[in-house]
Design an enzyme around this catalytic site. Structure first.
Site, mmCIF file in Angstrom:
data_model
loop_
_atom_site.group_PDB
_atom_site.id
_atom_site.type_symbol
_atom_site.label_atom_id
_atom_site.label_comp_id
_atom_site.label_asym_id
_atom_site.label_seq_id
_atom_site.Cartn_x
_atom_site.Cartn_y
_atom_site.Cartn_z
ATOM 1 C CB CYS A 168 -0.931 0.016 1.207
ATOM 2 S SG CYS A 168 -1.903 -1.471 1.378
ATOM 3 C CG HIS A 178 -2.877 3.263 2.874
ATOM 4 N ND1 HIS A 178 -3.607 2.983 1.735
ATOM 5 C CD2 HIS A 178 -2.813 2.101 3.581
ATOM 6 C CE1 HIS A 178 -3.953 1.708 1.744
ATOM 7 N NE2 HIS A 178 -3.487 1.147 2.862
ATOM 8 C CG ASN A 210 -6.513 -0.929 2.214
ATOM 9 O OD1 ASN A 210 -5.956 -0.446 1.243
ATOM 10 N ND2 ASN A 210 -5.857 -1.464 3.226
HETATM 11 O O1 UT7 Z 1 -3.206 -1.416 3.958
HETATM 12 C C1 UT7 Z 1 -2.646 -2.258 4.899
HETATM 13 C C2 UT7 Z 1 -3.583 -3.390 5.073
HETATM 14 N N1 UT7 Z 1 -4.114 -3.713 6.324
HETATM 15 C C3 UT7 Z 1 -4.616 -2.901 7.286
HETATM 16 O O2 UT7 Z 1 -4.546 -1.724 7.263
HETATM 17 C C4 UT7 Z 1 -5.299 -3.564 8.413
HETATM 18 C C5 UT7 Z 1 -4.941 -3.020 9.770
HETATM 19 N N2 UT7 Z 1 -5.783 -3.661 10.792
HETATM 20 C C6 UT7 Z 1 -7.045 -3.278 11.003
HETATM 21 O O3 UT7 Z 1 -7.556 -2.384 10.358
HETATM 22 C C7 UT7 Z 1 -7.804 -3.954 12.129
HETATM 23 O O4 UT7 Z 1 -6.911 -4.745 12.874
HETATM 24 C C8 UT7 Z 1 -8.983 -4.840 11.602
HETATM 25 C C9 UT7 Z 1 -10.077 -3.951 11.051
HETATM 26 C C10 UT7 Z 1 -8.492 -5.797 10.523
HETATM 27 C C11 UT7 Z 1 -9.565 -5.661 12.731
HETATM 28 O O5 UT7 Z 1 -10.006 -4.803 13.788
HETATM 29 P P1 UT7 Z 1 -9.654 -5.142 15.298
HETATM 30 O O6 UT7 Z 1 -10.328 -4.123 16.124
HETATM 31 O O7 UT7 Z 1 -8.153 -5.245 15.369
HETATM 32 O O8 UT7 Z 1 -10.381 -6.509 15.491
HETATM 33 P P2 UT7 Z 1 -9.746 -7.943 15.873
HETATM 34 O O9 UT7 Z 1 -8.932 -8.458 14.724
HETATM 35 O O10 UT7 Z 1 -9.103 -7.826 17.198
HETATM 36 O O11 UT7 Z 1 -11.039 -8.811 16.000
HETATM 37 C C12 UT7 Z 1 -12.015 -8.564 16.977
HETATM 38 C C13 UT7 Z 1 -13.129 -9.560 16.805
HETATM 39 C C14 UT7 Z 1 -12.656 -10.996 16.650
HETATM 40 O O12 UT7 Z 1 -13.576 -11.833 17.339
HETATM 41 P P3 UT7 Z 1 -13.193 -12.479 18.765
HETATM 42 O O13 UT7 Z 1 -11.991 -13.305 18.482
HETATM 43 O O14 UT7 Z 1 -12.915 -11.294 19.651
HETATM 44 O O15 UT7 Z 1 -14.425 -13.242 19.109
HETATM 45 C C15 UT7 Z 1 -12.785 -11.257 15.166
HETATM 46 O O16 UT7 Z 1 -13.007 -12.628 14.863
HETATM 47 O O17 UT7 Z 1 -13.879 -9.271 15.620
HETATM 48 C C16 UT7 Z 1 -13.999 -10.454 14.839
HETATM 49 N N3 UT7 Z 1 -14.078 -10.085 13.431
HETATM 50 C C17 UT7 Z 1 -15.223 -9.774 12.818
HETATM 51 N N4 UT7 Z 1 -16.497 -9.727 13.258
HETATM 52 C C18 UT7 Z 1 -17.443 -9.371 12.380
HETATM 53 C C19 UT7 Z 1 -13.047 -9.967 12.552
HETATM 54 N N5 UT7 Z 1 -13.544 -9.593 11.349
HETATM 55 C C20 UT7 Z 1 -14.881 -9.478 11.498
HETATM 56 C C21 UT7 Z 1 -15.920 -9.090 10.621
HETATM 57 N N6 UT7 Z 1 -17.182 -9.053 11.091
HETATM 58 N N7 UT7 Z 1 -15.695 -8.771 9.322
#
Ligand code: UT7
Length: 338
Positions: A117, A257, A287
């Site tokens: 990115c 970004h 994104n």
């Molecule tokens: O351009 C570079 C590319 N990447 C990025 O910029 C990504 C950077 N990371 C992020 O933006 C965030 O880490 C995410 C948006 C990917 C995730 O947000 P988070 O607040 O870090 O959530 P998490 O990964 O800690 O997940 C929290 C919960 C999990 O459930 P449990 O284990 O707490 O029960 C996930 O399984 O949310 C769950 N989860 C979802 N729930 C509903 C993960 N994806 C989803 C979803 N819908 N799409």
């Protein structure tokens, strides 16, 4: 480092996104997710997705043609095409060569640049060197992606985050004192594991097993990338400003970004910038990786949020892991025919 000598800047801008949109509601019928979760964790409401058969070079060529028109430059004046992408049409030939043929830029050299990115900002810095040395006059730098084609639509951790699109700029000479003032590029290869497509390269060539194990799709450790992004975005922008002899108080417009509204807000906070000075469109496109900064730049210009003499900062982070910032004193002639 600080950029000296002649002014090298952006003299034309264009972008293109495919027509089809996929809303968070649509995603609720594909994976176990909700509009509420996606909006609150990322700020994304919808994203644009290519139709079957449409590839990255198609989007890139549309964006490039718009940037050429905006610059008042013809395709045969282009000396070099750099396409930043993580989703090339194929492993080779490069997407840049395919674009060169599509837009009939027959005199242009062409290559792809892989910096995730951060690719567009890496491409800007790379392209500007050729103009700075006097080797080339006009360069197309394009960020283009069809991420929908490499997403695992069974993986809710990733498939809700990304979208397709392209943004392009024409680089050329601008009056001294304008254009790129300072930059910061960096990489931490030890974080490569956090964001990758494991198979399809020389390490794990495609086999029926690699396909059945879904190893050709994007894999990401979201939390690790999030922590890295929050740390590096502000740091890198500050370094590029330092290198320009400026501080965050001089910034009129930040174009980060577009990955996650929470990451964007934390970068703005680190730079002590009010959100009115920050361009945000992650809600509409998700994104789009290397395309996100030039798409946001084009919208900022269309919405009159960026004008001549403004100091604008681009800052990106991504797979590699990489980061890149570029400080520009904005100057662009209006070539619109009335
Ligand atoms: O351009 C570079 C590319 N990447 C990025 O910029 C990504 C950077 N990371 C992020 O933006 C965030 O880490 C995410 C948006 C990917 C995730 O947000 P988070 O607040 O870090 O959530 P998490 O990964 O800690 O997940 C929290 C919960 C999990 O459930 P449990 O284990 O707490 O029960 C996930 O399984 O949310 C769950 N989860 C979802 N729930 C509903 C993960 N994806 C989803 C979803 N819908 N799409």
């Amino acid at each position: 480092m600080q950029v000296k000598n002649k002014g090298v800047g952006i003299i034309g801008v264009g972008s293109y996104v495919p027509e089809k949109t996929l809303t968070n509601k649509d995603l609720e019928s594909i994976v176990e997710t909700s509009d509420e979760w996606i909006v609150s964790r990322t700020g994304i409401k919808e994203r644009h997705i290519v139709a079957p058969g449409v590839a990255t070079s198609d989007l890139a060529a549309y964006a490039a043609e718009r940037a050429l028109l905006d610059a008042g430059v013809s395709a045969d004046e282009i000396d070099l095409i750099i396409v930043a992408t993580a989703t090339p049409d194929m492993l080779f030939p490069s997407t840049a060569c395919l674009v060169q043929d599509k837009i009939k830029a027959s005199k242009a050299a062409a290559f792809d640049l892989s910096a995730g990115c951060s690719g567009f900002a890496y491409g800007l810095v790379t392209g500007s060197q050729f103009i700075q040395t006097g080797l080339y006059n006009k360069i197309l730098v394009i960020g283009a992606e069809t991420l929908s084609t490499i997403l695992d639509w069974n993986d809710r951790n990733t498939c809700v985050l990304f979208g397709d699109g392209a943004g392009a700029v024409v680089l050329g000479e601008v009056p001294a004192g304008y254009g790129i003032l300072g930059i910061d590029l960096g990489a931490d290869g030890s974080g490569g594991e956090f964001l990758k497509i494991p198979a399809g390269g020389s390490r794990l060539p495609a086999t029926s097993e690699s396909v059945s194990q879904r190893l050709h799709y994007l894999q990401m450790s979201g939390n690790d990338v999030f922590k890295f992004a929050v740390k590096v975005m502000g740091e890198s922008a500050v370094k590029a400003l330092d290198n320009s002899g400026l501080s965050s108080a001089d910034v009129d417009c930040l174009i980060p970004h577009q990955a996650n509204i929470r990451i964007i807000q934390s970068a703005a906070k680190r730079l002590k910038l009010p959100m009115e000075k920050v361009i945000v469109n992650v809600d509409k496109y998700g994104n789009t990786s290397a395309a996100s900064i030039p798409i946001a730049l084009n919208e900022a210009l269309q919405d009159n949020k960026l004008k001549n003499d403004d100091v604008v900062v681009f800052v990106g982070f991504g797979a590699g892991l990489t980061w890149a910032s570029c400080v520009i004193k904005w100057y662009k002639e209006d070539k619109t025919v009335v």
